[in-house]
Design a protein around this motif. Structure first.
Motif, PDB file in Angstrom:
ATOM      1  N   PRO A   1       9.390   0.733   4.991  1.00  0.00           N
ATOM      2  CA  PRO A   1      10.085   0.069   6.329  1.00  0.00           C
ATOM      3  C   PRO A   1      11.330  -0.049   6.617  1.00  0.00           C
ATOM      4  CG  PRO A   1       8.158  -1.401   5.377  1.00  0.00           C
ATOM      5  CD  PRO A   1       8.757  -0.251   4.319  1.00  0.00           C
TER       6      PRO A   1
ATOM      7  N   THR B   1       0.841  -1.262  -0.048  1.00  0.00           N
ATOM      8  CA  THR B   1      -0.043  -0.072   0.022  1.00  0.00           C
ATOM      9  C   THR B   1       0.936   1.203  -0.005  1.00  0.00           C
ATOM     10  OG1 THR B   1      -0.206   0.060   2.550  1.00  0.00           O
ATOM     11  CG2 THR B   1      -1.882  -1.123   1.251  1.00  0.00           C
TER      12      THR B   1
ATOM     13  N   ARG C   1       3.479   7.951   6.020  1.00  0.00           N
ATOM     14  CA  ARG C   1       3.409   6.478   6.275  1.00  0.00           C
ATOM     15  C   ARG C   1       3.097   5.963   7.209  1.00  0.00           C
ATOM     16  NH1 ARG C   1       6.680   1.911   7.149  1.00  0.00           N
ATOM     17  NH2 ARG C   1       8.478   3.116   7.792  1.00  0.00           N
ATOM     18  N   HIS C   2       3.450   6.773   8.421  1.00  0.00           N
ATOM     19  CA  HIS C   2       2.782   6.537   9.788  1.00  0.00           C
ATOM     20  C   HIS C   2       1.528   6.959  10.031  1.00  0.00           C
ATOM     21  CE1 HIS C   2       3.052   6.283  14.258  1.00  0.00           C
ATOM     22  NE2 HIS C   2       2.376   7.323  14.114  1.00  0.00           N
ATOM     23  N   LEU C   3       1.056   7.966   9.457  1.00  0.00           N
ATOM     24  CA  LEU C   3      -0.267   8.445   9.474  1.00  0.00           C
ATOM     25  C   LEU C   3      -1.235   7.622   8.928  1.00  0.00           C
ATOM     26  CD1 LEU C   3      -2.279  10.529  10.316  1.00  0.00           C
ATOM     27  CD2 LEU C   3      -1.930  11.726   7.979  1.00  0.00           C
ATOM     28  N   PHE C   4      -0.952   6.871   7.744  1.00  0.00           N
ATOM     29  CA  PHE C   4      -1.932   6.100   7.034  1.00  0.00           C
ATOM     30  C   PHE C   4      -1.786   4.698   7.167  1.00  0.00           C
ATOM     31  CE2 PHE C   4      -2.300  10.120   4.775  1.00  0.00           C
ATOM     32  CZ  PHE C   4      -3.641  10.350   4.594  1.00  0.00           C
ATOM     33  N   GLY C   5      -0.524   4.286   7.892  1.00  0.00           N
ATOM     34  CA  GLY C   5      -0.263   2.860   7.976  1.00  0.00           C
ATOM     35  C   GLY C   5       0.056   2.113   6.954  1.00  0.00           C
ATOM     36  N   THR C   6       0.701   2.710   5.784  1.00  0.00           N
ATOM     37  CA  THR C   6       1.159   1.958   4.763  1.00  0.00           C
ATOM     38  C   THR C   6       2.528   1.527   4.646  1.00  0.00           C
ATOM     39  OG1 THR C   6       1.710   4.246   3.840  1.00  0.00           O
ATOM     40  CG2 THR C   6      -0.579   3.500   3.262  1.00  0.00           C
ATOM     41  N   ASP C   7       2.741   0.466   3.453  1.00  0.00           N
ATOM     42  CA  ASP C   7       4.112   0.039   3.288  1.00  0.00           C
ATOM     43  C   ASP C   7       4.989   1.161   2.926  1.00  0.00           C
ATOM     44  OD1 ASP C   7       3.282  -2.646   3.609  1.00  0.00           O
ATOM     45  OD2 ASP C   7       2.153  -2.543   2.050  1.00  0.00           O
TER      46      ASP C   7
ATOM     47  N   ILE D   1      -4.042   4.296  -0.190  1.00  0.00           N
ATOM     48  CA  ILE D   1      -4.555   4.393   1.076  1.00  0.00           C
ATOM     49  C   ILE D   1      -5.391   5.769   1.284  1.00  0.00           C
ATOM     50  CG2 ILE D   1      -4.774   4.005   3.477  1.00  0.00           C
ATOM     51  CD1 ILE D   1      -4.686   1.512   1.805  1.00  0.00           C
TER      52      ILE D   1
END
Length: 169
Positions: free
Chosen positions: A131, A27, A95-101, A54
């Protein structure tokens, strides 16, 4: 009908990007300033993009960069909004806000105004957070506002594809 020896045109970057994300089950989110949402618009131009896109933030104001994306005030003070550190923090924040890859960011001076003695029109930083790391690339586009924004979107999608192809160290 095309002849067998005629090469077909390359797929648009957003198609290639979407296929790469879908194939890996990954994502993506965006954090955009100078592009005003054009990266996510291109990604979502593709039918079925909800499988990997996302969300995104248009963080034009520094306050939005700080409050929504977690860009540190000191980073903005030390480097300015158009800088590599800010592009990195914007991407990481998205990336942190939306929890995406993955997350892409863009910050720059699209023009025709906004330049300074050290930051010309066309100066752009694109960030990618994943990540296993965060990367940023610097560009100085030579066109008008529309051209500079379009080039930024293409470069952001290429950065993501380079990552997915293992071309980033």
């Amino acid at each position: 009908m095309t002849r067998p020896d005629t090469a077909s045109p390359a797929a648009p970057l957003e198609v290639t990007a979407g296929e790469a994300l879908r194939a890996r089950g990954m994502t993506i989110a965006t954090a955009e300033s100078s592009t005003g949402g054009l990266i996510i618009a291109r990604l979502t131009d593709i039918a079925g993009s909800s499988a990997y896109v996302i969300g995104g933030v248009v963080a034009y104001a520094d306050a939005v960069k700080q409050q929504t994306l977690g860009v540190r005030e000191q980073t903005l003070i030390d480097h300015g909004a158009v800088s590599e550190p800010v592009a990195r923090e914007m991407a990481g924040g998205a990336r942190h806000l939306f929890g995406t890859d993955l997350a892409l960011s863009a910050t720059g001076i699209a023009g025709p105004t906004g330049a300074t003695a050290t930051k010309p029109v066309g100066l752009t930083y694109i960030g990618l957070s994943a990540p296993d790391g965060t990367w940023a690339r610097r560009f100085v586009w030579q066109g008008d506002r529309e051209h500079n924004r379009r080039e930024t979107v293409d470069a952001a999608l290429r950065l993501m594809l380079d990552y997915l192809d293992g071309k980033l160290a």
